[in-house]
Design an enzyme around this catalytic site. Sequence first.
Site, PDB file in Angstrom:
ATOM      1  N   ASP A  11       0.848  -1.201   0.000  1.00 28.34           N
ATOM      2  CA  ASP A  11       0.000   0.000   0.000  1.00 28.34           C
ATOM      3  C   ASP A  11       0.883   1.251   0.000  1.00 28.34           C
ATOM      4  O   ASP A  11       0.828   2.077   0.912  1.00 28.34           O
ATOM      5  CB  ASP A  11      -0.940   0.000   1.215  1.00 28.34           C
ATOM      6  CG  ASP A  11      -0.196   0.063   2.555  1.00 28.34           C
ATOM      7  OD1 ASP A  11      -0.799   0.570   3.540  1.00 28.34           O
ATOM      8  OD2 ASP A  11       0.975  -0.352   2.623  1.00 28.34           O
ATOM      9  N   ASP A  16       6.812   1.367   1.959  1.00 28.69           N
ATOM     10  CA  ASP A  16       6.578   0.357   0.914  1.00 28.69           C
ATOM     11  C   ASP A  16       7.501   0.627  -0.274  1.00 28.69           C
ATOM     12  O   ASP A  16       8.033  -0.293  -0.897  1.00 28.69           O
ATOM     13  CB  ASP A  16       5.132   0.405   0.420  1.00 28.69           C
ATOM     14  CG  ASP A  16       4.106   0.192   1.517  1.00 28.69           C
ATOM     15  OD1 ASP A  16       3.882   1.148   2.291  1.00 28.69           O
ATOM     16  OD2 ASP A  16       3.567  -0.908   1.618  1.00 28.69           O
ATOM     17  N   ASN A  41      -2.534   2.757   3.471  1.00 31.52           N
ATOM     18  CA  ASN A  41      -2.056   4.104   3.817  1.00 31.52           C
ATOM     19  C   ASN A  41      -2.932   5.179   3.158  1.00 31.52           C
ATOM     20  O   ASN A  41      -3.244   6.213   3.754  1.00 31.52           O
ATOM     21  CB  ASN A  41      -0.621   4.276   3.351  1.00 31.52           C
ATOM     22  CG  ASN A  41       0.343   3.466   4.192  1.00 31.52           C
ATOM     23  OD1 ASN A  41       0.194   3.382   5.413  1.00 31.52           O
ATOM     24  ND2 ASN A  41       1.305   2.826   3.546  1.00 31.52           N
ATOM     25  N   THR A 127       3.043  -5.970   2.728  1.00 30.15           N
ATOM     26  CA  THR A 127       3.455  -4.832   3.548  1.00 30.15           C
ATOM     27  C   THR A 127       2.325  -3.813   3.737  1.00 30.15           C
ATOM     28  O   THR A 127       2.590  -2.630   4.043  1.00 30.15           O
ATOM     29  CB  THR A 127       4.673  -4.123   2.926  1.00 30.15           C
ATOM     30  OG1 THR A 127       4.301  -3.593   1.641  1.00 30.15           O
ATOM     31  CG2 THR A 127       5.860  -5.062   2.773  1.00 30.15           C
ATOM     32  N   PHE A 169      -0.726  -0.545  12.427  1.00 33.17           N
ATOM     33  CA  PHE A 169      -1.640  -0.087  11.386  1.00 33.17           C
ATOM     34  C   PHE A 169      -2.108  -1.201  10.440  1.00 33.17           C
ATOM     35  O   PHE A 169      -3.316  -1.325  10.177  1.00 33.17           O
ATOM     36  CB  PHE A 169      -0.985   1.036  10.561  1.00 33.17           C
ATOM     37  CG  PHE A 169      -1.860   1.480   9.415  1.00 33.17           C
ATOM     38  CD1 PHE A 169      -1.660   0.974   8.140  1.00 33.17           C
ATOM     39  CD2 PHE A 169      -2.910   2.368   9.627  1.00 33.17           C
ATOM     40  CE1 PHE A 169      -2.478   1.364   7.087  1.00 33.17           C
ATOM     41  CE2 PHE A 169      -3.728   2.765   8.580  1.00 33.17           C
ATOM     42  CZ  PHE A 169      -3.515   2.257   7.297  1.00 33.17           C
ATOM     43  N   ASN A 170      -1.201  -1.985   9.876  1.00 32.81           N
ATOM     44  CA  ASN A 170      -1.610  -2.957   8.849  1.00 32.81           C
ATOM     45  C   ASN A 170      -2.655  -3.936   9.362  1.00 32.81           C
ATOM     46  O   ASN A 170      -3.565  -4.329   8.641  1.00 32.81           O
ATOM     47  CB  ASN A 170      -0.394  -3.731   8.321  1.00 32.81           C
ATOM     48  CG  ASN A 170       0.478  -2.900   7.411  1.00 32.81           C
ATOM     49  OD1 ASN A 170       0.012  -1.906   6.846  1.00 32.81           O
ATOM     50  ND2 ASN A 170       1.735  -3.259   7.294  1.00 32.81           N
ATOM     51  N   HIS A 240       9.947   0.262   8.131  1.00 26.89           N
ATOM     52  CA  HIS A 240       9.119  -0.910   8.444  1.00 26.89           C
ATOM     53  C   HIS A 240       9.156  -1.945   7.316  1.00 26.89           C
ATOM     54  O   HIS A 240       9.615  -3.067   7.490  1.00 26.89           O
ATOM     55  CB  HIS A 240       7.650  -0.495   8.635  1.00 26.89           C
ATOM     56  CG  HIS A 240       7.383   0.505   9.722  1.00 26.89           C
ATOM     57  ND1 HIS A 240       7.478   0.216  11.077  1.00 26.89           N
ATOM     58  CD2 HIS A 240       6.982   1.793   9.644  1.00 26.89           C
ATOM     59  CE1 HIS A 240       7.148   1.287  11.775  1.00 26.89           C
ATOM     60  NE2 HIS A 240       6.849   2.261  10.948  1.00 26.89           N
ATOM     61  N   ASP A 241       8.637  -1.559   6.153  1.00 18.29           N
ATOM     62  CA  ASP A 241       8.322  -2.556   5.121  1.00 18.29           C
ATOM     63  C   ASP A 241       9.543  -3.240   4.523  1.00 18.29           C
ATOM     64  O   ASP A 241       9.490  -4.451   4.240  1.00 18.29           O
ATOM     65  CB  ASP A 241       7.464  -1.911   4.025  1.00 18.29           C
ATOM     66  CG  ASP A 241       6.079  -1.559   4.539  1.00 18.29           C
ATOM     67  OD1 ASP A 241       5.437  -0.677   3.948  1.00 18.29           O
ATOM     68  OD2 ASP A 241       5.645  -2.154   5.537  1.00 18.29           O
TER      69      ASP A 241
END
Length: 310
Positions: A11, A16, A41, A127, A169-170, A240-241
């Site tokens: 996303d 990402d 996102n 992700t 969040f995810n 993160h991703d």
Amino acid sequence: MSTEKIILDCDPGRDDAFAIALALASPGEIALLGITTVAGNVGVELTQRNARLVLELCGRPDIPVYAGADRPLNREMVDAVDFHGNSGLHGIDVYEPANPLQPEHAIDYLLQTLTDAEAASITLVATGPLTNLAIAMERAPDVMARLKQVVIMGGAQRAGGNITPAAEFNIYADPHAAARVMRGGVPLVMFGLDVTHQVLAGNAEADNMRRHGGVAANALSGLVLPVSEEHVGPAQTPLHDPCTIAWLLQPELFQTRLVNMEIECDSPLTQGMTVVDMRAKTGRAPNVLWAHDVDGPATAELIISRIMAL
Ligand code: RIB
Ligand code: CA
């Protein structure tokens, strides 16, 4: 290491974009077959545009992009524009890229690709919210069982949540999808905030990318917009991703444990919480290889240095 064939479900999303770039910067180890996109996102009309844009900025407009689910399974939509901006790629100029969106739906592409491929030959990296995966598992569980593994950025245990005190969040964006994936019977490897908050980049990395990086690094450097979030220290942003791709490249950077994970779907207070049974207290069967620690500086160095060389 043999070349890992991957489909990236994402996303985009600033981080990402780094997952996409890191995969492309590792052609001898990662073969990015295609990108499927999902609402997360920002809306899916923007995540698919952003995926195509990042591929163009990385010099790979040939990689196909597909649009997928435009909303979560069973909750109101939430987004992360406060962090990723209304465009989803806050920090760089966005435009409509030349490479077109593929006409097939992302889930149709995913299922057809798995049907045509040798069993256990493709890794799905996820992700963003897990909506596309959950729908595919519900529609064709036998086809999804042909996946080698699913490598996910999501969840949290020690670190607590980032969208609520309890949820990352995810998972929060589609907890019902995450719960379906947890019982999907496909090997799962998961990287939550416990490790991604240790993999950081800030102004120094952005400056290095701008001054000494290639075309892609220069174009993406604006996405390393440091945010002074208390839990990760001043003027740094978590990568993160790309931790998912970093694990595929150098798994020894991470410490993992096979655990049982369940998802809270109903509590208004803790919806989207990943309940990680690190001490095997529940007696429930393990279903996730959970990353609980990482060499943060070395992982950040791997991510940034590879992208600089792209
Ligand atoms: O919590 C971090 C995750 O949420 C990352 O995937 C980021 O892109 C956002 O989607
Ligand atoms: Ca994401």
